[in-house]
Design an enzyme around this catalytic site. Structure first.
Site, mmCIF file in Angstrom:
data_model
loop_
_atom_site.group_PDB
_atom_site.id
_atom_site.type_symbol
_atom_site.label_atom_id
_atom_site.label_comp_id
_atom_site.label_asym_id
_atom_site.label_seq_id
_atom_site.Cartn_x
_atom_site.Cartn_y
_atom_site.Cartn_z
ATOM 1 C CG ASN A 66 7.332 7.443 -9.126
ATOM 2 O OD1 ASN A 66 7.819 7.243 -8.011
ATOM 3 N ND2 ASN A 66 8.064 7.777 -10.178
ATOM 4 C CD GLU A 80 11.769 2.448 -9.330
ATOM 5 O OE1 GLU A 80 11.227 3.357 -8.668
ATOM 6 O OE2 GLU A 80 12.587 1.656 -8.832
ATOM 7 N NE ARG A 130 9.822 6.096 -2.470
ATOM 8 C CZ ARG A 130 9.542 4.802 -2.475
ATOM 9 N NH1 ARG A 130 9.044 4.226 -1.394
ATOM 10 N NH2 ARG A 130 9.766 4.077 -3.534
#
Ligand SMILES: Nc1ncnc2c1ncn2[C@@H]1O[C@H](COP(=O)(O)OP(=O)(O)OP(=O)(O)O)[C@@H](O)[C@H]1O
Ligand SMILES: [Mg+2]
Lengths: 164, 123
Positions: free
Chosen positions: A50, A46, A121
Site C-alpha cells: 500500500n 499488504e 487492486r
C-alpha cells in the site's frame, strides 16, 4: 525485556519480499507457529504494498518494458519505514510512508474498497491486515503520509496459556 | 520454481532466458492455459503472471486458465487482484478459472477474498 528493530528501504515492489521476510525473521525469538509467521508476512506485505502503490503511486509499468534503462536524470526513490518491537509475547509493527495520505480512513478500510481498480487492486489489503493481526490502527494525513500499526500475540507461551 | 525468481532478479540479463523459462511456467493444453504460479505471488510476481498470461490469452485460442499452486507458499491481495482480473477476461467468453494443488494457506486467502464462487478446484 523489549526488543526493537528498524528498517528503511526504497519504495520499490522488488523490496516487498525482503521486507516481510526480515520482519518474519525478527519474530523468531517469540517462537511463533508457522501460521503466525504467515499471518504476519501477509499483513506486512499488504501494508508495504500500500505504501508503494498508493502512498507513492508506484503502480507497475508493463514488466516487459523494465529491461529498458531509465532515461534522463534519476529521481531519488522515496522510502518505506518499518519499526518492530517485541514485548512479552506480542509483536508490534509500524509501517509508514510519507506519501499522499488517506482522506477517508473508514471508507478505505472497508473490504473491496479501492481507489486503484485500473491496477487490478481488489480492496482486500486492510481486510487481510485485520483478519491476520490482533489489532490494527491506521493514521493518515493527506499530503503527509500514512502510518499503519499492527499487533499480534505470538508463540509458544501464548498457545500454552490458551490451552489451559 | 526458483528459476522464475532467478529470472526476475536478473531481468536485465537478456530476453532469451526469459522466453525459455516462461515456456516452462506457461503451458497450453487444448484450450486451457496452465500457469505454474511462482513461489511467492506478491505485487512483484503478480505483475509478471498478469502480463504473460494476457499475452498468451491474446495469441492463442484459450478459453480457460488453470493456476497451479503446487509450489506457491505465499500469496497476498496482489494475487487476488490478478486472479479476479483474469476471471473477468475469460468469463466474458464463457471461460473458467481453475485452481490446482492449492495448500491450506492459499485456500484460506482465496476463501477470505470471496473468490470461491468464481473458481473451480482441481486436486
Ligand atoms: N499507504 C497508503 N497511502 C495512501 N492511500 C492508501 C494507503 N493504504 C491504503 N490506501 C487507500 O486505501 C484503499 C484500500 O486499501 P486496501 O489495501 O484495503 O485495498 P487496495 O490496496 O486498493 O487493494 P488490494 O490491497 O486488495 O490490492 C486503497 O485503494 C487506497 O486508496
Ligand atoms: Mg492494498
Amino acid at each position: 525485556m523489549k526488543k526493537e528493530m528498524k528498517l528503511e528501504f526504497d519504495a520499490l515492489p522488488e523490496n516487498e519480499g525482503f521486507a516481510r521476510v526480515t520482519v518474519a525473521a525478527f519474530l523468531t525469538s517469540l517462537n511463533p507457529t508457522l501460521e503466525e509467521v504467515e499471518d504476519v508476512k501477509t499483513a506486512v506485505s499488504e501494508a508495504v504494498t500500500n505504501c508503494i502503490i498508493h502512498g507513492y503511486g508506484f503502480g507497475y509499468e508493463p514488466v516487459m518494458d523494465q529491461d529498458k534503462e531509465p532515461e534522463g536524470e534519476e529521481k531519488p526513490v522515496p522510502k518505506v519505514y518499518i519499526t518492530c518491537a517485541i514485548e512479552n509475547d506480542t509483536v508490534s509493527i509500524e509501517i509508514k510512508d510519507k506519501g499522499i495520505g488517506i482522506e477517508n480512513i473508514k471508507q478505505a478500510m472497508e473490504p473491496l474498497f479501492t481507489t486503484k481498480p485500473e491496477l487490478e487492486r481488489s480492496g482486500m489489503g486492510f481486510a487481510f491486515m485485520e483478519a491476520f493481526m490482533d489489532k490494527l490502527f491506521v493514521e493518515s494525513n493527506p499530503g503527509k503520509g500514512t502510518t499503519v500499526r499492527m499487533e499480534k500475540k505470538c508463540g509458544h507461551s501464548f498457545r500454552k496459556a490458551d490451552e489451559e | 520454481m526458483s528459476s522464475f525468481l532467478l529470472q526476475k532478479k536478473s531481468k536485465r540479463g537478456g530476453k532469451k532466458v526469459e522466453e525459455r523459462v516462461l515456456e516452462e511456467k506457461f503451458q497450453i493444453v487444448d484450450n486451457y492455459l496452465v500457469v505454474k504460479v511462482p513461489e511467492e505471488l506478491d505485487h512483484h510476481q503478480a505483475a509478471y503472471v498478469r502480463q504473460y498470461a494476457d499475452k498468451y490469452l491474446l495469441d492463442e485460442s484459450i478459453e480457460h486458465i488453470v493456476f497451479d499452486f503446487e509450489h506457491t507458499k505465499f500469496m497476498d491481495s496482489s494475487g487476488i487482484g490478478m486472479i479476479v482480473g483474469r476471471y473477468k477476461k475469460v468469463s466474458s467468453f464463457g471461460g473458467k478459472i481453475l485452481i490446482a494443488n492449492a495448500g491450506e494457506r492459499i485456500r484460506k486467502i482465496l476463501f477470505l477474498s470471496g473468490l470461491s464462487d468464481m473458481i473451480e478446484w482441481i486436486d
